[in-house]
Enzyme design. Structure first.
Site, PDB file in Angstrom:
ATOM      1  N   GLU A  56       0.853  -1.187   0.000  1.00 13.34           N
ATOM      2  CA  GLU A  56       0.000   0.000   0.000  1.00 13.34           C
ATOM      3  C   GLU A  56       0.889   1.237   0.000  1.00 13.34           C
ATOM      4  O   GLU A  56       1.777   1.376   0.846  1.00 13.34           O
ATOM      5  CB  GLU A  56      -0.899  -0.014   1.237  1.00 13.34           C
ATOM      6  CG  GLU A  56      -1.936   1.085   1.268  1.00 13.34           C
ATOM      7  CD  GLU A  56      -2.822   1.001   2.502  1.00 13.34           C
ATOM      8  OE1 GLU A  56      -3.689   1.884   2.637  1.00 13.34           O
ATOM      9  OE2 GLU A  56      -2.644   0.084   3.333  1.00 13.34           O
ATOM     10  N   ASP A  67      -6.304   9.389   9.403  1.00  9.07           N
ATOM     11  CA  ASP A  67      -4.973   8.958   9.809  1.00  9.07           C
ATOM     12  C   ASP A  67      -4.631   9.500  11.185  1.00  9.07           C
ATOM     13  O   ASP A  67      -4.890  10.662  11.504  1.00  9.07           O
ATOM     14  CB  ASP A  67      -3.926   9.440   8.798  1.00  9.07           C
ATOM     15  CG  ASP A  67      -4.032   8.709   7.481  1.00  9.07           C
ATOM     16  OD1 ASP A  67      -4.402   7.521   7.508  1.00  9.07           O
ATOM     17  OD2 ASP A  67      -3.765   9.323   6.434  1.00  9.07           O
ATOM     18  N   TYR A 179     -11.576  -4.198   2.932  1.00  8.68           N
ATOM     19  CA  TYR A 179     -10.708  -3.670   3.985  1.00  8.68           C
ATOM     20  C   TYR A 179     -11.554  -3.481   5.233  1.00  8.68           C
ATOM     21  O   TYR A 179     -12.435  -2.623   5.283  1.00  8.68           O
ATOM     22  CB  TYR A 179     -10.116  -2.343   3.518  1.00  8.68           C
ATOM     23  CG  TYR A 179      -8.967  -1.798   4.336  1.00  8.68           C
ATOM     24  CD1 TYR A 179      -8.989  -1.776   5.723  1.00  8.68           C
ATOM     25  CD2 TYR A 179      -7.851  -1.266   3.702  1.00  8.68           C
ATOM     26  CE1 TYR A 179      -7.941  -1.262   6.447  1.00  8.68           C
ATOM     27  CE2 TYR A 179      -6.788  -0.747   4.416  1.00  8.68           C
ATOM     28  CZ  TYR A 179      -6.826  -0.746   5.795  1.00  8.68           C
ATOM     29  OH  TYR A 179      -5.779  -0.228   6.508  1.00  8.68           O
TER      30      TYR A 179
END
Length: 265
Positions: A56, A67, A179
């Protein structure tokens, strides 16, 4: 057809596109922030040599809302070096590692140039997958079309609070793998894996034959093995980027990824 550089034990992902051809082993997808160092593609090569099944690549964005501190710091360091999407893709176009490369970035960058142009640029650089964590499935159609036309696999995310009907839709529309976000909140290293991860993997596997990979908070070989006990593999990001931020070089990260690979095998 993708060829795989490393010989390893077979796993359950064969014939499923992006992660096809692995036989019965669990998938390992380590992350690196594009441009974090001048030699950042050496980390990509090190990951592949250590047994990564895909890699990734984070395309830095100035406001990465999902994040945590570590990936934000990694993105800030890359942006401070003056990297751009164009420079990262140019580097990748010269980096041949024999495993799929998956871009991770935010919708703002995808829509800035338009999904079609963006996905064509990914494909031209040899990137075969795309993750856009802030792209709701309700708004994903233009990116789905653009990715399909460019031959790029669009991977969608599910979270512990995703309702069953929406989870089924996301699983049906995702490509390559699903995911599974292990916890609510931002990315980051964790001392232990949240129990919600296993429950979420079970829910997703009940509605799709696609591989289910757990990410967000997988920080050690032990956690990777625990996650893969219920899922088909893991994505490991913050723990690796913390090592890079602290000065670890490609050889150090090769050893780290090799330890994750050994734990999954």
């Amino acid at each position: 057809m993708i060829s795989y550089a490393s010989a390893s034990a077979p796993g359950p992902l064969g014939g499923l596109g992006l992660l096809g051809g692995l036989g019965r082993r669990k998938a390992l997808v380590p992350y690196v922030t594009g441009g974090i160092t001048a030699d950042w593609t050496d980390y990509v090569r090190a990951y592949a040599a250590a047994g990564a099944d895909a890699i990734e690549i984070g395309l830095p964005f100035s406001d990465p809302m999902l994040d945590g501190v570590t990936i934000q710091q990694a993105s800030d360091r890359a942006l401070a070096r003056g990297v751009t999407v164009e420079s990262i893709l140019a580097d990748l176009s010269e980096t041949k590692v024999g495993v799929p490369l998956v871009a991770m970035t935010y919708a703002n960058l995808v829509f800035r140039s338009g999904p079609a142009a963006f996905c064509r640029r990914l494909a031209a650089a040899g990137v075969t997958g795309l993750i856009v964590p802030d792209l709701p499935v309700d708004e994903a159609a233009p990116v789905e079309r653009a990715a399909a036309e460019a031959g790029v696999t669009l991977i969608l995310l599910v979270a512990p609070v995703t309702p069953d009907d929406r989870l089924a839709e996301i699983a049906a529309r995702s490509r390559g793998f699903v995911y599974a976000v292990s916890l609510m909140g931002t990315t980051g290293e964790r001392s232990e894996l949240d129990a919600a991860a296993a429950r979420l993997a079970d829910r997703v596997k009940a509605v799709t034959d696609l591989p289910v990979l757990i990410g967000f908070g997988v920080s050690s070989p032990e956690q990777a093995a625990a996650a893969a006990g219920r899922a088909d593999g893991v994505v490991v990001a913050s723990a690796l980027m913390r090592r890079v931020l602290d000065g670890a070089g490609p050889d150090d990260l090769r050893a780290d990824v090799a330890a994750l690979r050994a734990a999954l095998d």
